[in-house]
Structure formats: C-alpha cells, structure tokens
Design a protein around this motif. Sequence first.
Motif, PDB file in Angstrom:
ATOM      1  N   SER A 112      15.172   8.095  84.544  1.00  0.00           N
ATOM      2  CA  SER A 112      13.939   8.806  84.166  1.00  0.00           C
ATOM      3  C   SER A 112      13.936  10.219  84.735  1.00  0.00           C
ATOM      4  CB  SER A 112      12.707   8.054  84.670  1.00  0.00           C
ATOM      5  OG  SER A 112      12.603   6.789  84.082  1.00  0.00           O
ATOM      6  N   PHE A 113      14.357  10.316  85.990  1.00  0.00           N
ATOM      7  CA  PHE A 113      14.425  11.628  86.645  1.00  0.00           C
ATOM      8  C   PHE A 113      15.359  12.567  85.892  1.00  0.00           C
ATOM      9  CE2 PHE A 113      16.810  14.329  89.650  1.00  0.00           C
ATOM     10  CZ  PHE A 113      15.779  15.125  90.126  1.00  0.00           C
ATOM     11  N   LEU A 114      16.531  12.081  85.539  1.00  0.00           N
ATOM     12  CA  LEU A 114      17.489  12.909  84.808  1.00  0.00           C
ATOM     13  C   LEU A 114      16.942  13.320  83.446  1.00  0.00           C
ATOM     14  CD1 LEU A 114      20.881  11.121  85.618  1.00  0.00           C
ATOM     15  CD2 LEU A 114      20.171  13.394  86.356  1.00  0.00           C
ATOM     16  N   LEU A 115      16.317  12.380  82.750  1.00  0.00           N
ATOM     17  CA  LEU A 115      15.766  12.688  81.427  1.00  0.00           C
ATOM     18  C   LEU A 115      14.639  13.723  81.530  1.00  0.00           C
ATOM     19  CD1 LEU A 115      15.655   9.133  79.786  1.00  0.00           C
ATOM     20  CD2 LEU A 115      17.150  11.043  79.161  1.00  0.00           C
ATOM     21  N   GLY A 116      13.769  13.581  82.536  1.00  0.00           N
ATOM     22  CA  GLY A 116      12.695  14.544  82.720  1.00  0.00           C
ATOM     23  C   GLY A 116      13.225  15.927  83.047  1.00  0.00           C
ATOM     24  N   ALA A 117      14.249  15.981  83.903  1.00  0.00           N
ATOM     25  CA  ALA A 117      14.826  17.271  84.275  1.00  0.00           C
ATOM     26  C   ALA A 117      15.515  17.929  83.084  1.00  0.00           C
ATOM     27  CB  ALA A 117      15.823  17.079  85.420  1.00  0.00           C
ATOM     28  N   ILE A 118      16.269  17.150  82.330  1.00  0.00           N
ATOM     29  CA  ILE A 118      16.986  17.709  81.177  1.00  0.00           C
ATOM     30  C   ILE A 118      16.007  18.170  80.103  1.00  0.00           C
ATOM     31  CG2 ILE A 118      18.552  17.117  79.274  1.00  0.00           C
ATOM     32  CD1 ILE A 118      20.005  15.260  81.306  1.00  0.00           C
ATOM     33  N   THR A 119      14.951  17.387  79.874  1.00  0.00           N
ATOM     34  CA  THR A 119      13.944  17.792  78.887  1.00  0.00           C
ATOM     35  C   THR A 119      13.243  19.072  79.329  1.00  0.00           C
ATOM     36  OG1 THR A 119      13.557  15.449  78.379  1.00  0.00           O
ATOM     37  CG2 THR A 119      11.941  17.021  77.557  1.00  0.00           C
ATOM     38  N   SER A 120      12.976  19.188  80.630  1.00  0.00           N
ATOM     39  CA  SER A 120      12.338  20.387  81.153  1.00  0.00           C
ATOM     40  C   SER A 120      13.245  21.605  80.977  1.00  0.00           C
ATOM     41  CB  SER A 120      11.994  20.191  82.639  1.00  0.00           C
ATOM     42  OG  SER A 120      11.293  21.297  83.144  1.00  0.00           O
ATOM     43  N   MET A 121      14.540  21.441  81.256  1.00  0.00           N
ATOM     44  CA  MET A 121      15.479  22.543  81.070  1.00  0.00           C
ATOM     45  C   MET A 121      15.577  22.920  79.596  1.00  0.00           C
ATOM     46  SD  MET A 121      18.610  22.124  83.817  1.00  0.00           S
ATOM     47  CE  MET A 121      19.048  20.432  83.491  1.00  0.00           C
ATOM     48  N   ALA A 122      15.607  21.902  78.734  1.00  0.00           N
ATOM     49  CA  ALA A 122      15.664  22.177  77.294  1.00  0.00           C
ATOM     50  C   ALA A 122      14.416  22.920  76.824  1.00  0.00           C
ATOM     51  CB  ALA A 122      15.822  20.862  76.516  1.00  0.00           C
ATOM     52  N   LEU A 202       8.830  13.538  87.973  1.00  0.00           N
ATOM     53  CA  LEU A 202       9.504  14.198  89.092  1.00  0.00           C
ATOM     54  C   LEU A 202      10.594  15.136  88.589  1.00  0.00           C
ATOM     55  CD1 LEU A 202      10.041  14.603  92.100  1.00  0.00           C
ATOM     56  CD2 LEU A 202      11.470  12.545  92.061  1.00  0.00           C
ATOM     57  N   GLY A 203      11.370  14.679  87.611  1.00  0.00           N
ATOM     58  CA  GLY A 203      12.429  15.524  87.060  1.00  0.00           C
ATOM     59  C   GLY A 203      11.881  16.791  86.442  1.00  0.00           C
ATOM     60  N   GLY A 204      10.799  16.644  85.670  1.00  0.00           N
ATOM     61  CA  GLY A 204      10.189  17.812  85.056  1.00  0.00           C
ATOM     62  C   GLY A 204       9.655  18.770  86.092  1.00  0.00           C
ATOM     63  N   SER A 205       9.078  18.249  87.168  1.00  0.00           N
ATOM     64  CA  SER A 205       8.462  19.094  88.182  1.00  0.00           C
ATOM     65  C   SER A 205       9.501  19.820  89.031  1.00  0.00           C
ATOM     66  CB  SER A 205       7.566  18.245  89.082  1.00  0.00           C
ATOM     67  OG  SER A 205       6.620  19.038  89.748  1.00  0.00           O
ATOM     68  N   VAL A 206      10.613  19.169  89.315  1.00  0.00           N
ATOM     69  CA  VAL A 206      11.679  19.818  90.099  1.00  0.00           C
ATOM     70  C   VAL A 206      12.222  21.035  89.363  1.00  0.00           C
ATOM     71  CG1 VAL A 206      14.067  19.533  90.861  1.00  0.00           C
ATOM     72  CG2 VAL A 206      12.371  17.822  91.472  1.00  0.00           C
ATOM     73  N   ILE A 207      12.506  20.875  88.072  1.00  0.00           N
ATOM     74  CA  ILE A 207      13.010  22.002  87.279  1.00  0.00           C
ATOM     75  C   ILE A 207      11.936  23.075  87.151  1.00  0.00           C
ATOM     76  CG2 ILE A 207      13.906  22.704  85.028  1.00  0.00           C
ATOM     77  CD1 ILE A 207      15.824  21.052  86.785  1.00  0.00           C
TER      78      ILE A 207
END
Length: 746
Positions: A112-122, A202-207
């Motif tokens: 989930s963390f990876l998916l949130g981070a990648i979506t945020s970067m995208a 969390l992933g989205g927020s980190v990015i």
Amino acid sequence: MLENESAATIIILVSGAVGLVWALIQYATIAKITIRGGAGGENEGLTGGNDEETLKRLEEIYTAIVEGAESFLRAEYQVCFVFIMVFSLIILVLVAWGTGWDAARGFFTAISFLLGAITSMASGYLGMKVAVFSNVRTTLAAQKSGWTYCFNTAFRAGAVMGFALCGLGMIMLYLTMLAYRIHYPEPEDWVHLTECITGYGLGGSVIAMFGRVGGGIYTKAADVGADLVGKVVHGIPEDDPRNPATIADNVGDNVGDVAGMGSDLFGSFAESTCAALVIGSGIGAIGGWNAMVFPLVVSAVGLFVCLICSFIATHIRPVKAENQVEEALKLQLISTTVLMIPAVYVASILYLPAEFALESTVGKKIFTLHPWEACVCVVMGAVGGLIIGLITEYYTSHSYSPVRELAHSCKTGAATNMIYGIALGYKSAIIPVLVLSVVIYGSFALCDMYGVALAAIGFLSNLATGLTIDVYGPVCDNAGGIAEMAELDPAVREKTDALDAAGNTTAAIGKGFAIGSAALVSLALFGAFVTRIRHASNDTLFADGVNMLEPVTFSFLIIGGMIPFAFAAMTMKSVGLAAMQMVLEVQRQFDEKPHLLDDNPTERPDYDACIAISTQASLKEMIPPGAMVIFTPLLTGILFGVNAVSGLLVGALIASVQLAISMSNAGGAWDNAKKYIEKASPDSELKGKGSDIHKAAVVGDTVGDPFKDTSGPALNIVMKLMAVLSLVFADTFYAVNNGAGLLKLS
C-alpha cells in the motif's frame, strides 16, 4: 439502502474513469493551440501577428522550461524512489513484528505504501507536464481579443490536473482494497484490511513532503534571487529575459506550485479516506461493504459535482471582463459546496443502513447512528472549508481592506510593511481556527471520531475544483513570464497579470482549504491511532481516552508544539541559503556581462547556471526537514511509548494549524499588496512601479515567498505525515513493552 454490494464499486470506479476521461478531453482542447500556425476555429490567428524571431523565442523558452522541470523531477524522484524502497522494507519488518509476525499485514501495508508513493509521484509528474504544456498556450491565447479564451485555457489546464489526480487516486485506492478483500473476505476481517490500506496514505504523504519542500525551495530560491537582483537592485521588470534567474523561476512554479501541491492534496485525499475507513471499519459488519466504503462514495459523488459545475466557468457564465475572473473562480467553490449538500444526502440514504452502531473512540459507549447524521458531518466539513476559503480571500485579496492597508504601509518603508504583514497573518488565523473548532465539536458530538473523519472528507469533497483553481494560478504566472521573456506586446502581459492576480487569491484560498482539511485529517488519524492502540491492547490502554496530564504525554505535547517551528526554521533557512547563491550568481553574470542590462542586449544570460543552483540546493536541503518529520514519531514511539506519541501528535497539530495559516496568509497578502501598488499610476498616492513604495512592497513579497510557497503549505503535511505514520506503526509501538517504549517512562 442499496443491498447490492457492487453498487459502491460501480459508482467509485465509474467516477474515477469519468474523471480521467474528462481530464483527457480538457487536455485535447488545450492541445489544439499550437505555437506555430493556426488550426482554424478559436485557434485561428493566435500567432499570426508574431514574426519568425518571436516564434523561435517562444519555442526556446518553452523547451527550456520543459527540460528544467523534467530534469529536476527526475533528480528528485530518484532520491524519493530510493527512500521509498528502503522505507517499505522497514514497514514490512516492523508492522509484521508488531502484529505477532503477521507477514500478510506487513506485506500488504508495505505494498500500500509503495502504491501510494508511486501514485503521488505520478500525480506530481502529470501536473508538471500539463502545466508546462499549457503555460505557453495560455500566453498565445492571451493574444486574442477578449478574456474568455485565455481564461478557459488556463482553467482547463487546472482541470486536467484536478480531475486526473482525483480519478487516478480513487481508482488506485479502491482497486487495492478490492485486491486485499480477497485475503480478508469476511466483514469481521475488514478491520485488518483498513489497517493495511493506511500505508497508501503514508506513501502519498511522504512524497508530498519531499515534493512540497524540495519544489518549494527550488521555486523560491529562483524567485527571491530574481526579485532582489533584478527588480530591487537594477530596476528591471519581473521575468525580464535579461535576468539569468527567470527560467529557473518559471521552472520552479511548475515543480513547486503544481507538482508539489498535487502530491500534497493527493496525500490529503488518501489520508482522510484511510482515517475514515479505519475508524468506520466496524460499520461493515452491519451495513456491508457499501456502508464501509461510504467515504469513497462521497469522493466519487464530489467528482461528478465538480465536473457539472466546471461548465459554469467555461460555458454558462464565461469570463468576458477582467473583473469577472476572480468571481468566476470563487463561484466554482461556492457552487460545488452548495451542490454537494443534496448529493451527499442522497448518497448517505442509498449507501448507509437506516441505523448502524459504532463504538466510541473514548470509553466503551456504543453509538447508534443514522444516515442523516453522517450527511451532516460531511456537509459541516464542506461548508466549513468554504468559510475558511472566503476568510482567506478576505485577508489575501487586494479587493478588500487588509491588503490595501498593507500596501499603504509600504509608504513608510519595508520595515512597516514587514510588521503589518506579520500582524495580518496572525490575525487571519482567528476565524479559521474558530470555524475548525465548531466543525470538530459538531461532527464529534454527532458521530464521534468517525464524524470528524467524515468532516475531513467533506473538506475535500470538491477536491477536483480546488486543484483546478490552484493549478490555474501557476499556469497564468508562467504565461506572464513567457510573454515578458518573448517580448510580446505589453497588453499580453497585462492580461496574464490580471489572470495571475486572481490566481494568487484563489491559490491562497486553496491553501486555506488544504490547511483546514489537514487539521481534521490529522485529528481523525489521531483518533484512528487511539482506536488501533485500544484494539491491540484489548482496552488496557486509552479505553478512557488519552490523559494529557501524564508526565511523558505532557512533555511530548510541548515537544510536538516545537516541531512545526523547527521545520519552518529549517525550510526558511534553506530558501535563504539557496537564494543567496542565486543572488550571487545573477550579480556575477551582470558584472561579467554588463551589456545584459542594455535595452536590447546582443547576448543571452546563462540560464542553466541558475537552474543548476536551484536543483542542487533543493535536493540537498529537502532531506533534513523531511527526515525530522518522518523519524521523530517513529523514534518517539519505539523509545518512549504510545503516551509520548499521543502528546507529540496533539502538540504538532495545534501548533501547525496556527503557524501554517498565519504564514500562508501573510505571504499571500504581501504578494497581492505588491500587485496592488503595481496597478497604481505614477502620480497616485502609491506611485506605482519603480517607486520606493513599490521597492518596499517587493521586499515584503520576497520575504513572503517562502512563507506562502514553502514553509506555510508544507506545515499541513507535517501534521498529517506524523499522524499517519504513527497510525501505520501503532501495533509496533504497542509491541515494545506493551506500549511503554524501550525506556519505560510511562
């Protein structure tokens, strides 16, 4: 209530798909404008009056901005990618260990963390690409007579970002939930499903943290450097092609104000949804899947509402005069908020059971709730967001007295401008904080902490519109810079400046929305954290709430209140250091090439040197403040326990809200005070451009730049990121000596 479980799936996925298709349609409309030659219809004659040299210059500027923005994001995302890969392993190990070596929960949370981070970067990359693609086309559209076409071009550019981000985020989050449901098929297991999905937020927020801080340092280093040397020292206009920092400044608008902001608001959407899902996971056992994913249904309905209301700006009441620009953007916020009220009511009746029970966050009380109560919580959030937005407009628009008084304070110099601007920022926090308090009290009284989470969803229910008008501002700002650098007719710059002035105000309104929603999201995440600790400890901890008079809790309450100030200090200093390097570089070029300052110079500045300074400084300086925010709650929970984390989160939330609002509004007011003076004629009381009054205003605007575009808006990520990280690692914290931490201070 709809009994068919596919009902929620249909509306959520269809809404996301519609958002993506609508974004594509807006992009195709913008793409009809070409730099060279007409294509018939509205586009015909846009560039017909430009000579070959001007067209060549436009292409050079456009290419330089594209290459600069892409090179920075590539470098930034390389750093981010390494971090998220390492941190995902930390999540995998610590979450699995904290849940009794439940490998599935650790793995799902890490994914989930990876998916949130990648979506945020995208999302950030998409926003940057759309912005740089649309900037030059807005400049070209501004050459056409009238206001409708150029406004619509910039507005559609914002719509691409707004609808694409909301559609993509909704689809990715919901598909992840459906995939996890295969492993957790039973309603009583959905609590674990929602706990795993918190990694997405969390992933989205980190990015978002790295995007906001890195992009903010980049853009403000260039902006401050260009202003201080160009406008203040040498008296050349803003975005003058003779200024070596102009390209870096325009690149910064795209990577900071668009890409960073997109990641920020994506993080808000993901975190608010995750908080509501965790707190309301128990509804699933009574109302089924449709009821549990009600927060996502609200977001889906909101996207349809935003799409319908977008026609007001482009077709129903198109902009035909300068004084209609700000009105059109403000009408978008008002219309979407008003239309959301009946839309949410219908959704609550359809997707929530006629009566459902929910355990209270504090104590062992069981609430019996009804759809209308959930609806009221969402509506309170939406209306509260609108009120905060309008109050923000009052304090940051030069249509009202606070900014005009600020402009007049420049008559006695930069010092009085500074004093008045800081006081204005502090004063502007009063009403928004009172509104937040009313929303929190009302929603908590109706539906406990689940109501607060729904209010946060309400704040972001018209996120597509909020993003649209947020991106609109940087696009117009860049369009004006391109017009100046390409030496187009001054009337083009005047038109883009008018569009940008309205964009500055709506951007400030957007920041008000973001900060208000962040406060509610953080409180909801804190409630979810308390719920998780209660669940992990079988009600041995926090059953009666968090006792703030516990020594360790109160101590960390003070420490938490210090974190936003430390963060603001680090980011402000970073901008200052980078700006100093930029100032020295710009002055060096002027000293070595004095002919750059000629009215018609025969040589061009070294733009690449300034771009390199901003890139290197931002990548270096974004790491310390980001690391402080990420690792402070993690180390606090492991070393000092869950009571310390509770104090830390509450202190950070309270201080961040006040500081973020005051900094953002002070910066916005300084910016628009400068623009108000620039509109004045030389023989008026304010003397207009080039006067000592104007120079004092430029100094205020320069100080306000990192206030409103770096530290201020990044503070809402501080409170959200600390809260969502604590939620993700809640079980880990409890696993360390039953929540007492390694040092056992509590």
